[in-house]
Structures are given as structure tokens and as C-alpha cells.
Motif scaffolding. Structure first.
Motif, PDB file in Angstrom:
ATOM      1  N   PRO A 125       1.162-118.641  44.501  1.00  0.00           N
ATOM      2  CA  PRO A 125       1.459-119.791  43.628  1.00  0.00           C
ATOM      3  C   PRO A 125       1.155-121.132  44.284  1.00  0.00           C
ATOM      4  O   PRO A 125       0.903-122.115  43.586  1.00  0.00           O
ATOM      5  N   ASN A 126       1.180-121.212  45.591  1.00  0.00           N
ATOM      6  CA  ASN A 126       0.974-122.493  46.267  1.00  0.00           C
ATOM      7  C   ASN A 126      -0.496-122.882  46.345  1.00  0.00           C
ATOM      8  O   ASN A 126      -0.854-124.047  46.154  1.00  0.00           O
ATOM      9  N   THR A 127      -1.359-121.920  46.623  1.00  0.00           N
ATOM     10  CA  THR A 127      -2.784-122.220  46.810  1.00  0.00           C
ATOM     11  C   THR A 127      -3.644-121.814  45.623  1.00  0.00           C
ATOM     12  O   THR A 127      -4.784-122.268  45.506  1.00  0.00           O
ATOM     13  N   GLY A 128      -3.144-120.948  44.756  1.00  0.00           N
ATOM     14  CA  GLY A 128      -3.949-120.456  43.647  1.00  0.00           C
ATOM     15  C   GLY A 128      -4.959-119.405  44.060  1.00  0.00           C
ATOM     16  O   GLY A 128      -5.876-119.087  43.292  1.00  0.00           O
ATOM     17  N   ASP A 129      -4.808-118.848  45.264  1.00  0.00           N
ATOM     18  CA  ASP A 129      -5.719-117.813  45.745  1.00  0.00           C
ATOM     19  C   ASP A 129      -5.224-116.432  45.334  1.00  0.00           C
ATOM     20  O   ASP A 129      -4.023-116.201  45.176  1.00  0.00           O
ATOM     21  N   VAL A 130      -6.171-115.525  45.192  1.00  0.00           N
ATOM     22  CA  VAL A 130      -5.862-114.126  44.920  1.00  0.00           C
ATOM     23  C   VAL A 130      -5.943-113.364  46.235  1.00  0.00           C
ATOM     24  O   VAL A 130      -6.937-113.458  46.963  1.00  0.00           O
ATOM     25  N   GLU A 141     -10.437-117.745  46.061  1.00  0.00           N
ATOM     26  CA  GLU A 141      -9.927-118.646  45.040  1.00  0.00           C
ATOM     27  C   GLU A 141     -10.061-117.988  43.670  1.00  0.00           C
ATOM     28  O   GLU A 141     -11.101-117.410  43.346  1.00  0.00           O
ATOM     29  N   ALA A 142      -9.026-118.085  42.864  1.00  0.00           N
ATOM     30  CA  ALA A 142      -8.994-117.366  41.591  1.00  0.00           C
ATOM     31  C   ALA A 142     -10.089-117.842  40.645  1.00  0.00           C
ATOM     32  O   ALA A 142     -10.793-117.026  40.028  1.00  0.00           O
ATOM     33  N   ASP A 143     -10.257-119.167  40.500  1.00  0.00           N
ATOM     34  CA  ASP A 143     -11.263-119.661  39.560  1.00  0.00           C
ATOM     35  C   ASP A 143     -12.680-119.357  40.031  1.00  0.00           C
ATOM     36  O   ASP A 143     -13.557-119.017  39.236  1.00  0.00           O
ATOM     37  N   ARG A 144     -12.902-119.446  41.332  1.00  0.00           N
ATOM     38  CA  ARG A 144     -14.229-119.125  41.866  1.00  0.00           C
ATOM     39  C   ARG A 144     -14.524-117.638  41.714  1.00  0.00           C
ATOM     40  O   ARG A 144     -15.643-117.247  41.385  1.00  0.00           O
ATOM     41  N   MET A 145     -13.524-116.813  41.930  1.00  0.00           N
ATOM     42  CA  MET A 145     -13.689-115.373  41.791  1.00  0.00           C
ATOM     43  C   MET A 145     -14.037-115.009  40.349  1.00  0.00           C
ATOM     44  O   MET A 145     -14.915-114.176  40.093  1.00  0.00           O
ATOM     45  N   ALA A 146     -13.359-115.640  39.389  1.00  0.00           N
ATOM     46  CA  ALA A 146     -13.629-115.355  37.980  1.00  0.00           C
ATOM     47  C   ALA A 146     -15.052-115.754  37.609  1.00  0.00           C
ATOM     48  O   ALA A 146     -15.739-115.032  36.872  1.00  0.00           O
ATOM     49  N   ARG A 147     -15.525-116.886  38.113  1.00  0.00           N
ATOM     50  CA  ARG A 147     -16.879-117.341  37.782  1.00  0.00           C
ATOM     51  C   ARG A 147     -17.927-116.403  38.379  1.00  0.00           C
ATOM     52  O   ARG A 147     -18.916-116.069  37.721  1.00  0.00           O
ATOM     53  N   GLU A 148     -17.745-115.963  39.611  1.00  0.00           N
ATOM     54  CA  GLU A 148     -18.718-115.076  40.241  1.00  0.00           C
ATOM     55  C   GLU A 148     -18.760-113.712  39.565  1.00  0.00           C
ATOM     56  O   GLU A 148     -19.796-113.043  39.572  1.00  0.00           O
TER      57      GLU A 148
END
Length: 337
Positions: free
Chosen positions: A323-328, A288-295
């Protein structure tokens, strides 16, 4: 008591002599008349014993086929005693101050009566002794999850345990401390490790102290930092400290590519995150993009730029944001140990 009966002598008795010559010491074996080898004074004894051991290994016999060679020769190797008795053992004897060495089968009674002699255990001749550099040590089995999973789980935990304002430098130190701590929740980090991470400044330590996650202690040795962690939840890790330290070393190697390319600490931590969440066989990963950025200690809007920089230095072959899931999704190509 066994009485002596005439029978042909067997070959389970060997003798070597060490003769001193002007040009050195010569090892002479009475059973190898054409094998007179030169040995150095410091290795003469070891060479004699090794030569006798080779003879014994080439003539291994069952215990019921072995007879007392001392008895066969009239028990002249020792003072008189009441007769042969007991199991037959392999006896190593020294004569003439170490100039003559003999290895022969002898009964228990003759072995006890022989001076300057010792019984050689049968297990020593069961298989040839390997040199020290050829001994294979049994590798310790890893307990719990592997290095990747340990690092990935710790990054996830630190993202939740540390305040959002903690920098990537402090998170990288926290990762090493959490994986290397002992049962008293203390850790010693050599300055060499910190310099390799480019974290020789005290500012990241102050951040972790202000967050009450650790406190630094006075060290009596130069070149190391001692800290005591204040997060009791870390005691819930796998108790195998060597495996956790191995995972900490793996994290150092995972961030090596970014350090070599001259990237900052955020790129190091991002590279470690990508390696920990990548398939070891294919190099593909997803998070997940937001979780990855926080870690990784990176702002959400700066994450695409960080991934582009890692792709530029060759750590990534490609990445994309779904774009659908927001995952990297990415393909990781840096060396994976």
C-alpha cells in the motif's frame, strides 16, 4: 645415408591379415595369436585399422628411440632405392588388395618408396579417438545479458514503443519478432510457434501493421509468416542473434504453464513478465503495478484478477500489493529454465 647395422628388431611394426572364411572374415594379428576375431565384410577394413592403432598407442616412444623397421628387415617392403634417410615416421601400408595391413616405423625415404602406403600423423595417436557420440563440443559463450534480462528489457521497451491499445496477443507476437529478427530487421515465424502460442489468427498482425511497427511480407513457403519490422531502435539490441533467439525460446517456456492450464494470452504474457522479473534462486519479484499492467497488456483494475488466476494454477504461491509504494510483490513457482 645410413648403412645397415645389425641390431635386434624392435616391436614398432605390426601386421594384421584378413582371411575369408565360409562363415565370414577373420581378423588375424601376428602379434596377438590368440585373438582371432570375426568381423563383417563391411567393417573389416575399419576393424583392421583400429586394431593396428591400439598397438601403436600402447607403444608410444620418443622420436629419438624409433628406428626404421623397413631398414631392419632389409628394405624388402619396397623397390630398391639409394638408402634410408630422413625422420622416422609411422607408415600404414596395404598389401594383397587389402587382405594384409601393416603399421610400422619407417624413414622418409622408405616411406616414399613404399607403394600403397601413407604416413600416419603422430597427432592421431597422441590420444584415443572418441566415438562421435562421445565428442564434447565446446559450448558457445553467451554474449550480453541473460535470457531473463533480455526478455524483461524487451517487454519494457515494447510497453513504451507500442500504443496502449495494442492487445496482449499483438504484444506477444511483437516480443517474439523483436528477439528473433535478423540484421535486415526481418523475421520468420513458423506457424507451429504461433499455434503453440494460440495466435494463429491474423488480427494481432493487423494491429501491429496499423501501428506501423511491422509489415507482413509474402512468403514462398507454407507454414510460416515473414514480417519486416519498422522500428529502427530495435537495431540497438545486442548483435548476437543466437542469444536473442535463445531468449525468445525461454519466453515460450515461461508462458507454457499458463497455456497448459488453458489460460488466455494475457495470462501467458503476465506469466512471462513474472518469470523475467523474478529472482532465479528464490522466485521472489517486485514491480510497479501500473507498469506491470502496461507491459502485460492488462488494464490496471484487471491486474489483481490476473494474479489470482495465476496463483490458482500454481504459477504463484502468493502475491500482495504494497500500500505504501504501489508495488506488486510475488513468489513465482513455475518451472524456470
Amino acid at each position: 645415408m645410413r648403412l645397415r647395422t645389425p641390431c635386434p628388431a624392435t616391436a614398432r611394426a605390426w601386421t594384421v591379415e584378413l582371411h575369408s572364411r565360409p562363415d565370414g572374415i577373420t581378423l588375424i594379428c601376428l602379434h596377438c595369436p590368440h585373438d582371432n576375431s570375426r568381423v563383417s565384410p563391411t567393417s573389416a577394413r575399419a576393424a583392421a585399422l583400429a586394431h593396428l592403432a591400439r598397438h601403436a598407442r600402447t607403444d608410444l616412444r620418443a622420436s629419438h628411440l624409433r628406428i626404421c623397421q623397413c631398414h631392419e628387415r632389409g628394405c624388402r617392403w619396397h623397390p630398391r632405392h639409394r638408402g634410408c634417410a630422413g625422420p622416422v615416421r609411422l607408415l600404414l601400408a596395404r598389401e594383397r588388395g587389402g587382405r594384409v595391413w601393416r603399421l610400422a616405423d619407417a624413414c622418409t625415404a622408405c616411406s616414399a618408396a613404399t607403394e600403397q602406403a601413407a604416413v600416419v600423423p603422430d597427432t592421431m595417436l597422441a590420444s584415443p579417438q572418441r566415438p562421435p557420440d562421445a565428442v564434447h563440443h565446446r559450448r558457445r559463450q553467451t554474449r550480453g545479458p541473460g535470457d531473463r534480462i533480455r526478455v524483461a528489457e524487451m517487454l519494457s521497451y515494447l510497453a513504451a514503443a507500442l500504443p496502449h491499445s495494442i492487445s496482449a496477443e499483438a504484444r506477444l507476437i511483437a516480443l517474439q519478432c523483436a528477439l528473433r529478427m535478423d540484421s535486415r530487421m526481418r523475421v520468420r515465424l513458423p506457424m507451429g510457434v504461433l499455434r503453440s502460442l494460440r495466435l494463429s489468427t491474423p488480427q494481432p498482425w493487423r494491429e501491429l501493421e496499423q501501428a506501423r511497427w511491422l509489415r507482413t511480407l509474402h512468403s514462398t513457403r507454407q507454414g510460416e509468416v515473414i514480417a519486416e519490422l519498422q522500428d529502427p531502435a530495435l537495431l540497438g539490441q545486442s548483435p548476437s542473434r543466437p542469444d536473442r533467439q535463445h531468449a525468445a525460446d525461454w519466453a515460450l517456456r515461461a508462458g507454457h504453464g499458463a497455456r497448459t492450464a488453458g489460460e488466455d494470452t494475457r495470462m501467458q504474457l503476465t506469466s512471462i513478465h513474472l518469470a523475467a522479473h523474478s529472482n532465479p534462486e528464490t522466485g521472489r519479484g517486485q514491480a510497479e503495478a501500473d507498469r506491470m499492467a502496461r507491459e502485460c497488456g492488462v488494464e490496471d483494475q484487471d491486474m489483481p484478477d490476473a494474479l489470482d488466476r495465476l496463483a490458482t494454477i500454481g504459477s504463484l504461491t502468493q502475491w500482495q500489493l504494497c500500500p505504501n509504494t504501489g508495488d506488486v510483490q510475488w513468489s513465482y513457482t513455475a518451472p524456470r529454465d
